[in-house]
Design an enzyme around this catalytic site. Structure first.
Site, PDB file in Angstrom:
ATOM      1  N   ALA A  88      -1.645   7.762   7.465  1.00  0.00           N
ATOM      2  CA  ALA A  88      -1.012   8.563   7.259  1.00  0.00           C
ATOM      3  C   ALA A  88       0.641   8.174   7.027  1.00  0.00           C
ATOM      4  O   ALA A  88       0.932   9.380   5.996  1.00  0.00           O
ATOM      5  CB  ALA A  88       0.133   8.797   9.300  1.00  0.00           C
ATOM      6  N   ASN A 117      13.361   4.409   4.711  1.00  0.00           N
ATOM      7  CA  ASN A 117      12.587   3.362   4.862  1.00  0.00           C
ATOM      8  C   ASN A 117      11.570   4.343   6.206  1.00  0.00           C
ATOM      9  O   ASN A 117      11.288   5.144   6.134  1.00  0.00           O
ATOM     10  CB  ASN A 117      13.336   2.370   6.399  1.00  0.00           C
ATOM     11  CG  ASN A 117      12.719   1.576   6.671  1.00  0.00           C
ATOM     12  OD1 ASN A 117      11.854   0.904   5.871  1.00  0.00           O
ATOM     13  ND2 ASN A 117      12.081   1.176   7.983  1.00  0.00           N
ATOM     14  N   MET A 171      10.784  -6.572   4.705  1.00  0.00           N
ATOM     15  CA  MET A 171      10.927  -7.167   5.808  1.00  0.00           C
ATOM     16  C   MET A 171      12.555  -7.894   5.785  1.00  0.00           C
ATOM     17  O   MET A 171      12.117  -8.927   6.522  1.00  0.00           O
ATOM     18  CB  MET A 171       9.437  -8.220   6.222  1.00  0.00           C
ATOM     19  CG  MET A 171       8.016  -7.527   5.670  1.00  0.00           C
ATOM     20  SD  MET A 171       8.165  -6.359   6.765  1.00  0.00           S
ATOM     21  CE  MET A 171       8.136  -7.378   8.754  1.00  0.00           C
ATOM     22  N   ARG A 172      13.473  -7.907   4.698  1.00  0.00           N
ATOM     23  CA  ARG A 172      14.547  -8.556   5.370  1.00  0.00           C
ATOM     24  C   ARG A 172      15.073  -7.761   5.666  1.00  0.00           C
ATOM     25  O   ARG A 172      15.415  -6.398   5.100  1.00  0.00           O
ATOM     26  CB  ARG A 172      15.272  -9.114   3.645  1.00  0.00           C
ATOM     27  CG  ARG A 172      13.973  -9.921   3.615  1.00  0.00           C
ATOM     28  CD  ARG A 172      14.307 -11.275   4.011  1.00  0.00           C
ATOM     29  NE  ARG A 172      14.983 -11.690   4.191  1.00  0.00           N
ATOM     30  CZ  ARG A 172      15.453 -13.012   5.384  1.00  0.00           C
ATOM     31  NH1 ARG A 172      14.552 -13.186   5.678  1.00  0.00           N
ATOM     32  NH2 ARG A 172      16.756 -14.046   5.142  1.00  0.00           N
ATOM     33  N   LEU A 185      18.784  -5.605   5.452  1.00  0.00           N
ATOM     34  CA  LEU A 185      20.086  -5.752   4.876  1.00  0.00           C
ATOM     35  C   LEU A 185      21.369  -5.819   5.387  1.00  0.00           C
ATOM     36  O   LEU A 185      21.871  -5.193   5.825  1.00  0.00           O
ATOM     37  CB  LEU A 185      20.366  -4.290   3.853  1.00  0.00           C
ATOM     38  CG  LEU A 185      18.458  -4.732   2.766  1.00  0.00           C
ATOM     39  CD1 LEU A 185      17.720  -3.134   2.356  1.00  0.00           C
ATOM     40  CD2 LEU A 185      18.730  -5.401   2.263  1.00  0.00           C
ATOM     41  N   HIS A 203       8.779   4.178   8.167  1.00  0.00           N
ATOM     42  CA  HIS A 203       8.850   2.683   9.564  1.00  0.00           C
ATOM     43  C   HIS A 203       7.303   3.158   9.915  1.00  0.00           C
ATOM     44  O   HIS A 203       7.030   4.281  10.680  1.00  0.00           O
ATOM     45  CB  HIS A 203       9.715   3.313  10.580  1.00  0.00           C
ATOM     46  CG  HIS A 203       9.901   1.329  12.121  1.00  0.00           C
ATOM     47  ND1 HIS A 203       9.410   0.466  11.785  1.00  0.00           N
ATOM     48  CD2 HIS A 203       9.425   2.265  12.962  1.00  0.00           C
ATOM     49  CE1 HIS A 203       9.422  -0.082  13.026  1.00  0.00           C
ATOM     50  NE2 HIS A 203       9.324   1.372  13.616  1.00  0.00           N
ATOM     51  N   SER A 239       0.811  -1.862  -0.341  1.00  0.00           N
ATOM     52  CA  SER A 239       0.003  -0.272  -0.268  1.00  0.00           C
ATOM     53  C   SER A 239       0.520   1.365   0.174  1.00  0.00           C
ATOM     54  O   SER A 239       0.196   2.073  -0.980  1.00  0.00           O
ATOM     55  CB  SER A 239      -1.005  -0.868   0.958  1.00  0.00           C
ATOM     56  OG  SER A 239      -0.213  -0.229   1.811  1.00  0.00           O
ATOM     57  N   ASN A 240       1.762   1.154   0.256  1.00  0.00           N
ATOM     58  CA  ASN A 240       2.476   1.985   0.545  1.00  0.00           C
ATOM     59  C   ASN A 240       3.691   3.051  -0.774  1.00  0.00           C
ATOM     60  O   ASN A 240       3.845   3.958  -1.475  1.00  0.00           O
ATOM     61  CB  ASN A 240       4.178   2.398   1.356  1.00  0.00           C
ATOM     62  CG  ASN A 240       3.942   2.579   3.035  1.00  0.00           C
ATOM     63  OD1 ASN A 240       3.508   3.745   3.211  1.00  0.00           O
ATOM     64  ND2 ASN A 240       3.030   1.745   3.715  1.00  0.00           N
TER      65      ASN A 240
HETATM   66  C1  GRF Z   1       3.846  -0.580   6.902  1.00  0.00           C
HETATM   67  O1  GRF Z   1       3.303  -0.134   8.101  1.00  0.00           O
HETATM   68  C2  GRF Z   1       5.606  -0.092   7.184  1.00  0.00           C
HETATM   69  O2  GRF Z   1       5.090   0.801   7.749  1.00  0.00           O
HETATM   70  C3  GRF Z   1       6.007  -1.539   7.463  1.00  0.00           C
HETATM   71  O3  GRF Z   1       5.303  -2.544   7.080  1.00  0.00           O
HETATM   72  C4  GRF Z   1       4.021  -2.207   6.436  1.00  0.00           C
HETATM   73  C5  GRF Z   1       3.986  -2.466   5.594  1.00  0.00           C
HETATM   74  O4  GRF Z   1       2.860  -2.124   4.534  1.00  0.00           O
HETATM   75  N1  GRF Z   1       7.118  -0.987   7.485  1.00  0.00           N
HETATM   76  P1  GRF Z   1       2.237  -2.455   3.126  1.00  0.00           P
HETATM   77  O5  GRF Z   1       3.063  -3.380   2.327  1.00  0.00           O
HETATM   78  O6  GRF Z   1       3.284  -1.051   2.260  1.00  0.00           O
HETATM   79  O7  GRF Z   1       1.152  -1.637   2.789  1.00  0.00           O
END
Ligand code: GRF
Length: 217
Positions: free
Chosen positions: A175, A109, A92-93, A95, A111, A15-16
């Site tokens: 947000a 990144n 989710m890795r 680096l 977070h 989604s980001n």
């Molecule tokens: C988000 O909350 C991001 O901040 C975190 O993992 C989630 C990823 O969501 N690191 P998406 O894959 O971008 O929907």
């Protein structure tokens, strides 16, 4: 100023990534995505890249003997794409330091907490357990340490009575979708300088309230 080119690294939902795709689709946005990489085959974010006509590939960490070899494969693909900025978006890795140092001040990144509070996983549960009144998200340059590095932008949201990790995550995610494109824009416009491991933002074109806590619209 030349358009900033982005490589977006994902592991899942994306989604980001979508918020960056949508921002880059606007005529006045100074960046575009040249490559999306997922370490997870079948990640939903890959479908989002495909739907937007963006080159995308899977580099599965399980196919490599070491973290360094995985990092080398990522680095080669990113270099081939010509990207100038690496955006981790739910990647989710962890680096390896060689990779992190190679992209010093050229990798960011997002977070889902107000760093330096709650680095790592399960941020929303931990925020609720800690009883904080505000939660939020942070975009930062990546350094060799979990969720560490100079902070570019943050957005805070209230914690409501009765919130669950899921309801809080939803509020924070909205947000995130504002603050990540904003951060990319600031970098692309040359408004972010790293100085002694903190950032200076030239906010002359951005109201300070937007920079501190971007709101809808
Ligand atoms: C988000 O909350 C991001 O901040 C975190 O993992 C989630 C990823 O969501 N690191 P998406 O894959 O971008 O929907």
């Amino acid at each position: 100023m030349a358009e900033l080119t982005l490589a977006v690294l994902i592991s899942g939902r994306g989604s980001n990534l979508q918020s960056l795709i949508d921002a880059c689709a606007k005529a006045d946005f100074p960046a575009r995505i040249t490559l999306v990489i997922s370490n997870e085959p079948g990640a939903k974010g890959l479908e989002r890249a495909a739907a937007a006509g963006i080159p995308h590939q899977t580099i599965n960490h399980r196919d490599f003997d070491s973290r360094d070899a995985f990092g080398d494969a990522l680095g080669n693909a990113i270099k081939d794409s010509g990207a100038g900025l690496v955006c981790l978006a739910g990647f989710m890795r962890i680096l390896d330091s060689g990779f992190v140092n190679q992209w010093h001040d050229r990798m960011i990144n997002i977070h889902p907490s107000l760093l330096p509070a709650f680095p790592g996983l399960h941020t929303h549960l931990r925020a609720l357990e800690a009883g904080v009144r505000f939660a939020g998200c942070t975009v930062h340059y990546v350094r060799d340490g979990l969720d560490s590095g100079p902070i570019i932008a943050q957005a805070a949201v209230p914690v409501h009575p009765g919130d669950t990790p899921d309801s809080l995550a939803e509020r924070v995610l909205a947000a995130e979708h504002r603050v990540y494109p904003l951060s990319v824009r600031l970098i692309a416009e040359g408004r972010v300088t790293v100085n002694n491991e903190t950032t200076l933002i030239d906010a002359s074109a951005v109201p300070v309230t937007v920079l501190l806590n971007p709101q809808e619209g």
